[in-house]
Design an enzyme around this catalytic site. Structure first.
Site, PDB file in Angstrom:
ATOM      1  N   GLU A   9      -4.488   2.568 -51.024  1.00  0.00           N
ATOM      2  CA  GLU A   9      -4.885   2.967 -49.688  1.00  0.00           C
ATOM      3  C   GLU A   9      -4.794   1.793 -48.720  1.00  0.00           C
ATOM      4  O   GLU A   9      -4.927   0.634 -49.131  1.00  0.00           O
ATOM      5  CB  GLU A   9      -6.332   3.480 -49.714  1.00  0.00           C
ATOM      6  CG  GLU A   9      -6.597   4.512 -50.789  1.00  0.00           C
ATOM      7  CD  GLU A   9      -8.076   4.800 -51.035  1.00  0.00           C
ATOM      8  OE1 GLU A   9      -8.909   4.392 -50.187  1.00  0.00           O
ATOM      9  OE2 GLU A   9      -8.399   5.407 -52.062  1.00  0.00           O
ATOM     10  N   GLU A  57     -12.316   9.087 -42.104  1.00  0.00           N
ATOM     11  CA  GLU A  57     -13.431   9.289 -43.039  1.00  0.00           C
ATOM     12  C   GLU A  57     -14.640   8.548 -42.508  1.00  0.00           C
ATOM     13  O   GLU A  57     -14.525   7.452 -41.962  1.00  0.00           O
ATOM     14  CB  GLU A  57     -13.046   8.748 -44.420  1.00  0.00           C
ATOM     15  CG  GLU A  57     -14.155   8.797 -45.455  1.00  0.00           C
ATOM     16  CD  GLU A  57     -13.755   8.147 -46.774  1.00  0.00           C
ATOM     17  OE1 GLU A  57     -14.597   8.129 -47.704  1.00  0.00           O
ATOM     18  OE2 GLU A  57     -12.613   7.647 -46.882  1.00  0.00           O
TER      19      GLU A  57
END
Length: 390
Positions: A194, A305
């Site tokens: 990520e 997020e």
């Protein structure tokens, strides 16, 4: 007889002392490898240490003890089309092509060739991330998302241009981020690499927008970490510091700033590269760190997020993206644009059938679209607590 035992005892003491000295020498030699060639004070208070590239944390990993550093990919994914549709307007100041990522520490100097910049941590912080049930949506715990995703049998990477913001983060342990996920595996065997930007005060010590990467091979349980906080990711860039502040960021109805991040598999070298723009290589994850990602990815995600740790039945006021809903669009809402995936022939192509998901749409939402100049894109974000998200 007593004298005999005295000499035996003395001999044993000398052996122990010698062993202790050897251990201390080994510890000293080990720590000396981490002594910076140069240290740079950043205007935001960070200390960036320029560490010999061969002495970086990655090589403490047992799988990388005899690893030979790779400085460049054996190939770059071929460029394909980005898509079509209505024009995308952002008035952005991009850093996509040959412009480097602007980080505050760079105002104090640069790291010499043969070294890498490592942000100095004042205390050990080994934060673990969590992830929703893979790959479909189910129990999210206190993590909330607004994201787009595509699934397939095989991906060799993903790319996107990400709008930069500095969202407000409310509570202890909360964060707000925008990132790319490249995933494979399922349940406790989830593999992920990520990268993106985050505001994470309890981890980094302030509310700055910071570049980060992350990896795990067991669903964030016992392996993986942010940046270079544990062995695994091999950094090659001497100009980009993972975990360091990115500046400037976008302003509401003002100048827009963005970065382009690209994660892709190098089949010849068997690593996953992390790159900024078209050729600004940051480093790589060796595929040997993973099980399913050792071959390819099966799921790509792009999006935002947050963590909601608010108590008493109220939602957190932590913002996602710009802190404004997706409907505000250009210069109001945060965005991802030029979404692409790397196919099995190592070609960048449009992602195809994108699905958009907001887990708490009254708190944070997402609006996808497509244009000639931005390809597949989406606006996303929100303020958190509001009359419809109490």
């Amino acid at each position: 007889m007593k004298l005999f035992y005295f000499f035996i005892l003395l001999s044993m003491m000398n052996l122990c002392d010698a062993s202790s000295k050897k251990t201390q020498v080994r510890k000293t030699l080990s720590s000396s490898k981490k002594i910076p060639v140069k240290s740079i004070k950043s205007p935001d208070g960070d200390i960036i240490d320029c560490i010999n590239i061969y002495h970086q944390p990655a090589f403490d990993h047992p799988l990388l003890k005899n690893h030979t550093i790779l400085m460049r990919p054996s190939l770059q994914p071929r460029k394909g089309p980005i898509g079509g549709g209505e024009p995308f307007k952002s008035n952005s100041h991009g850093q996509e092509d040959k412009n480097p990522i602007n980080q505050l520490w760079q105002l104090g100097g640069r790291c010499p060739e043969g070294t890498i910049p490592i942000r100095r941590y004042q205390k050990a912080r080994y934060a673990k991330k969590e992830h929703r049930n893979f790959p479909q949506l189910a129990d999210f715990s206190n993590h909330e998302y607004a994201f787009a995703y595509v699934q397939s049998n095989k991906f060799l990477g993903a790319k996107a241009t990400i709008n930069l913001w500095q969202p407000q983060v409310q509570g202890s342990g909360e964060f707000s981020l925008a990132q790319i996920w490249v995933l494979a595996g399922a349940d406790s065997a989830l593999n992920s690499v990520e990268a993106g930007w985050t505001v994470y005060p309890s981890h980094f010590g302030d509310s700055n927008t910071r570049l980060f990467n992350y990896w795990t091979r067991d669903r964030y349980q016992s392996t993986g970490c942010y940046n270079l906080e544990c062995p695994g990711f091999v950094q090659t860039s001497n100009s980009i510091a993972l975990g360091a502040t990115i500046s400037p960021v976008s302003t509401y109805h003002g100048a827009q700033h963005e970065i382009t991040l690209h994660i892709f598999k190098d089949p010849k070298k068997n690593v996953w590269w992390l790159q900024h723009g078209n050729d600004d290589v940051i480093g790589y994850w060796p595929a040997s760190l993973f099980k399913d990602l050792a071959d390819s990815a099966s799921l790509i995600e792009w999006g935002g997020e947050i963590i909601n740790n608010a108590q008493g039945g109220q939602h957190t006021t932590t913002q996602m993206g710009s802190g404004h809903f997706a409907e505000e669009r250009a210069r109001g809402a945060s965005y991802f644009k030029k979404l692409q995936v790397v196919d099995q022939s190592s070609t960048l192509v449009p992602p195809g059938d994108i699905k958009a998901v907001a887990t708490k749409p009254n708190c944070y939402n997402i609006v996808p679209g497509k244009s000639d100049n931005a390809g597949d894109y989406f606006y996303f974000g929100g303020p958190g607590r509001n009359p419809k998200c109490p």
